[in-house]
Scaffold this active site. Structure first.
Site, PDB file in Angstrom:
ATOM      1  N   LYS A 118       0.826  -1.215   0.000  1.00 16.29           N
ATOM      2  CA  LYS A 118       0.000   0.000   0.000  1.00 16.29           C
ATOM      3  C   LYS A 118       0.852   1.254   0.000  1.00 16.29           C
ATOM      4  O   LYS A 118       0.489   2.263  -0.611  1.00 16.29           O
ATOM      5  CB  LYS A 118      -0.947   0.002   1.202  1.00 16.29           C
ATOM      6  CG  LYS A 118      -1.989  -1.077   1.055  1.00 16.29           C
ATOM      7  CD  LYS A 118      -3.265  -0.792   1.770  1.00 16.29           C
ATOM      8  CE  LYS A 118      -4.284  -1.797   1.241  1.00 16.29           C
ATOM      9  NZ  LYS A 118      -5.572  -1.754   1.673  1.00 16.29           N
ATOM     10  N   LYS A 202      -4.690  -8.516  -6.420  1.00 14.65           N
ATOM     11  CA  LYS A 202      -5.935  -8.821  -5.719  1.00 14.65           C
ATOM     12  C   LYS A 202      -7.052  -7.866  -6.164  1.00 14.65           C
ATOM     13  O   LYS A 202      -6.780  -6.693  -6.444  1.00 14.65           O
ATOM     14  CB  LYS A 202      -5.645  -8.647  -4.227  1.00 14.65           C
ATOM     15  CG  LYS A 202      -6.770  -8.911  -3.287  1.00 14.65           C
ATOM     16  CD  LYS A 202      -6.315  -8.686  -1.847  1.00 14.65           C
ATOM     17  CE  LYS A 202      -6.552  -7.266  -1.408  1.00 14.65           C
ATOM     18  NZ  LYS A 202      -7.587  -7.089  -0.403  1.00 14.65           N
ATOM     19  N   LYS A 205     -11.368  -2.867  -3.279  1.00 12.69           N
ATOM     20  CA  LYS A 205     -12.351  -1.776  -3.349  1.00 12.69           C
ATOM     21  C   LYS A 205     -11.733  -0.539  -3.971  1.00 12.69           C
ATOM     22  O   LYS A 205     -12.377   0.195  -4.696  1.00 12.69           O
ATOM     23  CB  LYS A 205     -12.773  -1.342  -1.940  1.00 12.69           C
ATOM     24  CG  LYS A 205     -13.460  -2.350  -1.115  1.00 12.69           C
ATOM     25  CD  LYS A 205     -13.841  -1.679   0.214  1.00 12.69           C
ATOM     26  CE  LYS A 205     -13.885  -2.679   1.312  1.00 12.69           C
ATOM     27  NZ  LYS A 205     -12.587  -2.891   1.973  1.00 12.69           N
TER      28      LYS A 205
HETATM   29  N1  AQP Z   1      -9.819  -9.995  -3.359  1.00 14.49           N
HETATM   30  C1  AQP Z   1     -10.137 -10.602  -2.230  1.00 14.49           C
HETATM   31  N2  AQP Z   1     -10.309 -11.943  -2.182  1.00 14.49           N
HETATM   32  C2  AQP Z   1     -10.652 -12.576  -1.020  1.00 14.49           C
HETATM   33  N3  AQP Z   1     -10.853 -11.906   0.136  1.00 14.49           N
HETATM   34  C3  AQP Z   1     -10.710 -10.564   0.129  1.00 14.49           C
HETATM   35  N4  AQP Z   1     -10.851  -9.637   1.075  1.00 14.49           N
HETATM   36  C4  AQP Z   1     -10.601  -8.407   0.572  1.00 14.49           C
HETATM   37  N5  AQP Z   1     -10.298  -8.515  -0.721  1.00 14.49           N
HETATM   38  C5  AQP Z   1     -10.355  -9.850  -1.037  1.00 14.49           C
HETATM   39  C6  AQP Z   1     -11.205  -9.943   2.454  1.00 14.49           C
HETATM   40  O1  AQP Z   1     -12.251  -9.088   2.847  1.00 14.49           O
HETATM   41  C7  AQP Z   1     -12.105  -8.800   4.246  1.00 14.49           C
HETATM   42  C8  AQP Z   1     -12.193  -7.322   4.468  1.00 14.49           C
HETATM   43  O2  AQP Z   1     -11.096  -6.682   3.904  1.00 14.49           O
HETATM   44  P1  AQP Z   1     -10.878  -5.154   4.213  1.00 14.49           P
HETATM   45  O3  AQP Z   1     -11.878  -4.339   3.516  1.00 14.49           O
HETATM   46  O4  AQP Z   1     -10.844  -4.906   5.660  1.00 14.49           O
HETATM   47  O5  AQP Z   1      -9.419  -4.908   3.707  1.00 14.49           O
HETATM   48  P2  AQP Z   1      -8.701  -5.242   2.393  1.00 14.49           P
HETATM   49  O6  AQP Z   1      -8.278  -6.665   2.398  1.00 14.49           O
HETATM   50  O7  AQP Z   1      -7.602  -4.216   2.243  1.00 14.49           O
HETATM   51  O8  AQP Z   1      -9.823  -5.031   1.291  1.00 14.49           O
HETATM   52  P3  AQP Z   1      -9.770  -4.227  -0.029  1.00 14.49           P
HETATM   53  O9  AQP Z   1     -11.039  -4.506  -0.758  1.00 14.49           O
HETATM   54  O10 AQP Z   1      -8.487  -4.515  -0.751  1.00 14.49           O
HETATM   55  O11 AQP Z   1      -9.807  -2.718   0.474  1.00 14.49           O
HETATM   56  P4  AQP Z   1      -8.865  -1.516   0.122  1.00 14.49           P
HETATM   57  O12 AQP Z   1      -8.785  -1.443  -1.366  1.00 14.49           O
HETATM   58  O13 AQP Z   1      -9.514  -0.307   0.713  1.00 14.49           O
HETATM   59  O14 AQP Z   1      -7.555  -1.801   0.792  1.00 14.49           O
HETATM   60  C9  AQP Z   1     -10.776  -9.396   4.694  1.00 14.49           C
HETATM   61  O15 AQP Z   1     -11.023 -10.622   5.343  1.00 14.49           O
HETATM   62  C10 AQP Z   1     -10.051  -9.622   3.403  1.00 14.49           C
HETATM   63  O16 AQP Z   1      -9.129 -10.687   3.483  1.00 14.49           O
END
Ligand code: AQP
Length: 342
Positions: A118, A202, A205
């Site tokens: 990040k 991955k 969001k």
């Molecule tokens: N691509 C993914 N595949 C499987 N699991 C995923 N998770 C997130 N993306 C995937 C799981 O969703 C839960 C919540 O995640 P989070 O929103 O707290 O943080 P993150 O993993 O950083 O999610 P994002 O979507 O990638 O958010 P941003 O872009 O804002 O950083 C977790 O259990 C995560 O593993």
């Protein structure tokens, strides 16, 4: 209390850092629903304090917090069966987070791959909160003495760090097994849903292009368009799973199909092996619409009454505090702070 006698308790959360994606749904929310009503007490949280580790517009943050809560409920989290709340309304998270900032080591944080991803080349300019995030995540889990943490693959390292923090705390303060050794629960065919335009990244969001992810609120036409344009290769689907090992984009779509249809990737290959994308992609889009449309319709209905969502979250936060406050006070006492438990 021994580790074995800690109440089986599930904790997990999602950041309101944008709209929910299919990755959040398959990797996390769907599994949260599966664990509800089994032998665990289930606690699910919209982790708004984590969202602000990168800039969030305040009005959008409130909207996203309610939308994540609506996503939980619409997917099947029942606020009378699970405790559902937003993190900031239970200040004990931040309080325990501070204690853990003083337990965790800088060297541990330096090894966190998510921070490196990040922060990228910009590490000097990102917030201190982004760096300390895993320590607050440990507090989220251990504040409830949670024993099981369902997460996607990307969060595995943070759950392992939570175990390191619990272990060091217990050892430093001679507190035996006051904080339990929680287990990450990472299961199913879609523990890491990949970006639709680049199978090495991955699905997130906050990814740059909307075309790289399926949002939980996308309509049928958009879902079909995104899968149609998803990057693949010219080969048809292989006859066995081994044939996907060097084909990340193809493998991702097969895994998504398997998770949505609650079967295995092997079963998907048994059904579609030898078929071209012209047949598989429309079938995948139809399946995704069938599964997501009822959820997004319900999310929209819930979002029409934000006051009701706020009321449910507040009720959940009262229940969360009942568990959290005695654990926090006992922690303060162990550390040597004067307070109600001293
Ligand atoms: N691509 C993914 N595949 C499987 N699991 C995923 N998770 C997130 N993306 C995937 C799981 O969703 C839960 C919540 O995640 P989070 O929103 O707290 O943080 P993150 O993993 O950083 O999610 P994002 O979507 O990638 O958010 P941003 O872009 O804002 O950083 C977790 O259990 C995560 O593993």
């Amino acid at each position: 209390m021994t580790a074995a006698t800690h109440t089986p308790r599930v904790f997990s959360g999602i950041k309101p850092s944008g709209g929910l994606t299919l990755g959040n749904y398959l990797g996390a929310i769907k599994r949260f629903v599966d664990m509800q009503g089994q032998d665990y007490e289930t606690i699910y949280c919209v982790v708004d304090l984590h969202a602000i580790t990168v800039w969030q517009d305040p009005a959008e943050l409130k909207h996203a917090t309610r939308e994540v809560a609506a996503g939980f409920i619409a997917s099947g989290i029942d606020p009378s069966k699970s405790i559902l709340f937003n993190q900031a309304s239970v200040p004990q998270h931040a309080e325990l987070g501070w204690i853990f900032n003083c337990v965790a080591r800088v060297g541990w944080m330096n090894r966190m791959t998510q921070f490196k991803d990040k922060a990228g080349k910009n590490a000097e300019k990102v917030s201190l909160g982004l760096y300390a995030y895993p320590s607050l995540m440990a507090a989220d889990i251990l504040l409830y003495h949670a024993t099981h943490v369902p997460v996607g693959e990307d969060q595995k390292q943070h759950v392992e760090l939570t175990r390191d923090i619990a272990s060091k705390f217990n050892k430093d303060f001679k507190a035996e097994d006051f904080f339990p050794m929680c287990e990450p629960i990472i299961e199913g065919p879609a523990t890491r849903v990949m970006n639709l335009r680049d199978g090495s990244k991955k699905m997130s969001k906050s990814g740059e292009s909307d075309m790289e992810r399926i949002n939980m609120t996308d309509n049928a036409e958009t879902i079909a368009k995104k899968f149609k344009k998803a990057k693949t290769d010219p080969e048809p689907l292989p006859e066995s799973l081994d044939g996907l090992s060097e084909r990340p984009e193809a493998r991702n779509l097969v895994n998504i199909y398997a998770a949505l249809s609650e079967t295995s990737s092997e079963a998907v290959i048994a059904e579609f092996g030898g078929e071209g994308w012209g047949k598989f992609k429309p079938a995948l889009a139809d399946l995704a619409v069938e599964k997501l449309a009822p959820i997004s319709t319900e999310m929209k209905r819930l979002m029409d009454d934000p006051a009701e969502i706020d009321r449910l979250l507040l009720k959940g936060s009262d229940r969360a505090k009942e568990i959290a406050e005695p654990i926090l006070q006992k922690t303060y006492d162990i550390v040597g702070m004067i307070g109600p438990a001293a």
